[in-house]
Design an enzyme around this catalytic site. Structure first.
Site, PDB file in Angstrom:
ATOM      1  CB  CYS A   1      -0.939   0.007   1.202  1.00 44.63           C
ATOM      2  SG  CYS A   1      -2.149  -1.323   1.096  1.00 44.63           S
TER       3      CYS A   1
ATOM      4  CG  HIS B   1      -6.819   1.790   0.355  1.00 45.98           C
ATOM      5  ND1 HIS B   1      -5.686   2.398  -0.149  1.00 45.98           N
ATOM      6  CD2 HIS B   1      -6.375   0.691   1.032  1.00 45.98           C
ATOM      7  CE1 HIS B   1      -4.616   1.693   0.203  1.00 45.98           C
ATOM      8  NE2 HIS B   1      -5.003   0.657   0.906  1.00 45.98           N
TER       9      HIS B   1
END
Lengths: 484, 401
Positions: free
Chosen positions: B88, B344
């Protein structure tokens, strides 16, 4: 130099399916099942099979013993997960037995375990005999009710036996009470009355007679008779026909476990040894395309066996399961929607599995010879930030360690055949840790600090290719914590 | 000790697509949406870009491997383009590549673009996937919520926090982010919720309920960077510069060595210290005006407040419940809605955070604009699992401040 049983152990899965849960569902179809809906049967968790049960039973039997003296492993079952891959080889690797020990799968009859035991008693060296069974059964079939999953293990050889062999006898007869072929998933069985009258009662008593003759004993000298038979009262009828006192007939564990198939003669023998006194004469019979009879005399050494769970302890390590649908799902008896997350490819690269066999199958990590840090998996550089030595680690087994939960969760998102998936960080007090799957635990038992033992289990099932791979998981360490 | 990146590179332009379930958009459309905004903002043409970095984390779900998809989508004229992936933290990694290229003098103007198209899996949540040949054999089949949920168990054990107090603070975090997201037109989730909504939601991974988890979104974000001198030459006043870029990557200590207790992110603590040093920050709680952290889950945001050395260890629950991190608090956290509500799209997330800093510092954040323009802002990503992860931190601020 006395040949006999040096040690014994067993494994019964923690889950016990209440038979009434089966009977209630199916009595519309077969009202006769209602009368059988009493007691419970042991059932494998989704991640258990004959291989994993065999490993646990063997570990139980090997309690306090030096594994390096094992010269042979005999694994008996009619429900081996692999038809062409040595199942005993998986067990041997999980147990980290010496490479030079021989290993053998013995299959295809309900007396596989007694035949394996007889063969081991006739050979030199120290043999570990392990028997495990997970019988598949059609929904609403009588065998679904009567069977139970389980395993037992016996170590035989020269030494100071807990029970010495007095005599044995055998007979081969192609009596087909039931069969299963390579093409069929389930057993096909003939009429019960015929099996009793023409099978058990005709075949077994003469074999017992020959066995007793060889020992120079009378039937009345037998005070423990392990006669596995699913059909009710058959054991008593065989005892009567053979002249063995009815009081000697061992309970067949129907109420709390069920008939563990090819493993059952050994499960009953191990249970008998747990309550035996020196001087007791135990007769164990295996029936299937003939019969085996083995007569043992218990010795003073029985009192010196180290503590283990055995049949009794594993029966106490129990969680009742009343959800029959879970049993169907775990045994793949019913096609259920597992969701798209279950579609992820579970291919096992066999070359990588072999290369990493110590890590994956034997649960062996490393101990740094420079700083002493234990670590899993073993690696080239030591993980200790104050050391980081290169190629300093010697193999170090984690399989028999107790770890504690450092962090945990019960995950309802990820794919698991039995959600929620419980897992977390397991920390070993003398060093080492690993993020591991938990098994045989309920979500409300999860707590930081909970003591956990390591168990050999199915990690993933590759449904596309029919492969299954195994790894170690953490389960509550004590019977109490396992909801005994 | 290296001198670092402080004030060597300026942000020339930024863009960000709308995040969400973009059923009608391919990854290339999302890239173009973010890029067109950034190009206009920078006031340059494509041919002026010397090098580019593309960030995607789960490329097998959309564009596939390599940097080619970016070059094709934007018709980049055969310049060097590199694809990066670091869980991420991928978006911030692309930014780091572009910033370092400019700082080294290898490029005058560089592009960083992150994209993720996650909503083509057929189910909710992040894609279920393998972890590598050997890891598949020994790791649990852990999901993102299942791995981060474990922070809660270890945090409670270490600090003796009552489960309901921790859960209350976690709920406050989610309610705050929904309030903030409601004021952000590009956010994925724009609904306001209550504490009860969070507490009564279905459980995903104990103790994380549905509203403790961030959205899974499609989206793209990008940055065009150059030197402060070139930025001024192109007419930019009040130049926003990079103060620090740090990355810390687990080396197996947390996963294998008992020195880590499981209640915090070891990487974040290390990366934060290095970033403060690089940016010349001594008292982060007083000197930082705005933070965007990796709130993949409410509990991650909570422990990150301590790992960034803003809340002293063991006091994050109190600071959160006191409103210290609310949009009108002392140091607002996720003023744009965060991962929780802005969304996200993994490769884009780090750049989205920098985008928000950039807008807020210029007073261009619309309805959610902080009244006193932030001067120093921090963004934080953590990718992977608490016990084994990649953490990136960037510090952005007015050039020379």
């Amino acid at each position: 130099m006395t040949i006999g049983i040096l040690s014994s152990g067993a494994y019964i899965p923690r889950l016990r399916l209440a038979r009434r849960a089966i009977a209630e569902i199916h009595s519309w179809l077969n009202p006769a099942l209602k009368g059988q809906g009493k007691g419970e049967r042991a059932m494998c968790n989704w991640d258990e099979d004959p291989v994993t049960m065999a490993v646990e039973a063997a570990r139980d039997a090997l309690t306090g013993r030096d594994r390096s003296s094992t010269t042979a492993l005999h694994f008996a079952s009619t429900t081996f997960p692999f038809l062409d891959r040595l199942n005993a080889g998986i067990v041997a690797a999980a147990l980290d037995l010496p490479d030079e020990a021989s290993s053998l799968d013995i299959a295809a009859t309900q007396r596989a375990a007694t035949s394996a035991l007889a063969a081991a008693l006739a050979s030199a060296g120290e043999t570990l005999i392990v028997a495990a069974e997970q019988r598949r059964a059609k929904a609403a079939s009588p065998i679904e009710m009567a069977a139970g999953d389980g395993a037992a293990a016996i170590v035989v050889g020269d030494g100071e036996p807990i029970a010495r062999l007095l005599a044995r006898a055998t007979q081969t007869a192609d009596f087909v009470d039931h069969y299963r072929t390579a093409e069929s998933t389930y057993d096909y069985q003939w009429e019960e009355r015929w099996i009793r009258d023409a099978g058990y009662l005709r075949i077994v008593p003469p074999v017992i007679g020959r066995c007793l003759d060889r020992a120079g004993l009378k039937a009345a000298d037998v005070n423990t008779f392990c006669m596995p038979a699913v059909l009710p009262k058959v054991a008593n009828a065989v005892a009567k026909a053979a002249g063995i006192p009815d009081a000697a007939v061992r309970d067949n564990l129907h109420a709390e476990c069920g008939e563990t198939g090819a493993a059952h003669p050994l499960v009953m023998l191990v249970a008998a040894l747990e309550t035996a006194k020196p001087g007791d004469r135990i007769l164990v019979v295996g029936f299937g395309q003939g019969a085996d009879a083995l007569l043992f005399e218990v010795t003073e050494a029985i009192a010196r066996q180290p503590e283990r769970l055995g049949v009794k302890g594993h029966l106490a390590r129990r969680r009742e399961e009343t959800n029959y649908a879970k049993f169907l799902a775990f045994n793949d008896t019913m096609e259920i929607e597992r969701g798209m997350r279950a579609e992820v490819d579970k291919l096992t690269p066999l070359s990588a599995m072999w290369r990493n066999r110590e890590t994956v199958t034997s649960f062996i990590g490393g101990r740094c010879k420079v700083c002493g840090t234990l670590q899993f998996p073993k690696s080239r550089f030591c993980v200790n930030p104050n050391c980081n030595a290169l190629d300093s680690q010697e193999p170090h087994s984690f399989a028999d360690k107790i770890g504690r939960i450092n962090s945990y969760t019960a995950d309802r998102l990820t794919y698991s055949p039995s959600p929620p998936a419980c897992y977390g960080m397991i920390q070993f007090e003398d060093g080492g840790r690993w993020m591991m799957d938990f098994t045989d635990i309920d979500a409300d038992q999860l707590a930081v600090g909970q003591a956990m033992r390591m168990m050999f289990r199915i990690k993933d099932i590759d449904t596309r290719r029919g492969f299954r791979r195994y790894f170690w998981k953490a389960a509550p360490a004590t019977p109490e914590a396992g909801r005994a | 000790m290296p001198k670092g990146i402080r004030d060597k590179v300026a942000i020339l332009g930024m863009g960000c697509s709308k995040f969400g379930e973009r059923w009608d958009m391919d990854a290339s459309d999302l890239m173009v949406e973010a890029y067109a905004e950034a190009l206009a903002d920078a006031g340059i043409e494509t041919k002026q870009i010397d090098a580019a970095w593309l960030a995607t984390a789960i490329e097998e779900q959309h564009v596939g491997k390599s940097a080619v998809p970016l070059a094709v989508a934007l018709r980049l004229p055969f310049i060097p383009v590199t694809r990066v992936e670091n869980y991420c933290a991928s978006g911030t990694e692309a930014f780091r590549g572009a910033v370092y290229a400019v700082a080294s003098g290898a490029a005058d103007i560089a592009l960083a673009l992150g994209v993720e198209k996650l909503k083509d899996t057929g189910y909710g949540g992040l894609p279920q996937r393998g972890r590598g040949t050997l890891n598949n054999m020994t790791w649990p089949n852990l999901s993102a919520p299942g791995s981060f949920a474990q922070l809660a168990a270890a945090y409670r054990a270490k600090h003796g926090s009552a489960p309901q107090d921790l859960k209350q603070a976690m709920a406050h975090i989610s309610v705050k982010s929904h309030d903030n997201g409601a004021r952000n037109p590009k956010a994925h989730l724009r609904n306001r919720i209550t504490i009860d909504t969070v507490l009564n939601a279905p459980m995903v991974a104990e103790p994380l309920g549905l509203y403790d988890c961030c959205g899974v979104s499609d989206g793209a974000a990008c940055a065009i960077v150059t030197t402060p001198d070139i930025a001024r030459g192109l007419g930019k006043r009040d130049v926003i510069a990079v103060k620090a870029l740090q990355l810390a990557v687990s080396n197996g200590v947390e996963a294998q060595h008992n020195s880590w207790d499981g209640s915090y992110l070891a990487t974040t603590r290390i990366a934060a210290k290095r970033a403060y040093h690089e940016a010349g920050i001594e008292k982060p709680r007083e000197e930082i005006n705005l933070i965007e952290v990796h709130d993949c889950f409410s509990v991650t945001e909570l422990v990150t407040m301590e790992d960034l050395h803003i809340s002293p260890e063991g006091t994050a629950i109190r600071d959160v419940l006191d409103g210290f991190y609310d949009s009108d608090g002392t140091v607002p956290c996720q003023i744009d809605g965060g991962l929780k509500c802005f969304g996200h799209p993994i490769g884009a997330s780090g750049l989205r955070m920098i985008y928000e800093m950039y807008l807020q510092m210029q007073g261009r954040a619309g309805e959610r604009q902080r009244k006193d323009l932030p001067r120093i802002g921090l963004t934080h990503n953590v990718g992977g699992f608490p016990h084994q992860n990649v953490c990136s931190i960037s510090i952005i601020g007015s050039h020379g401040s």
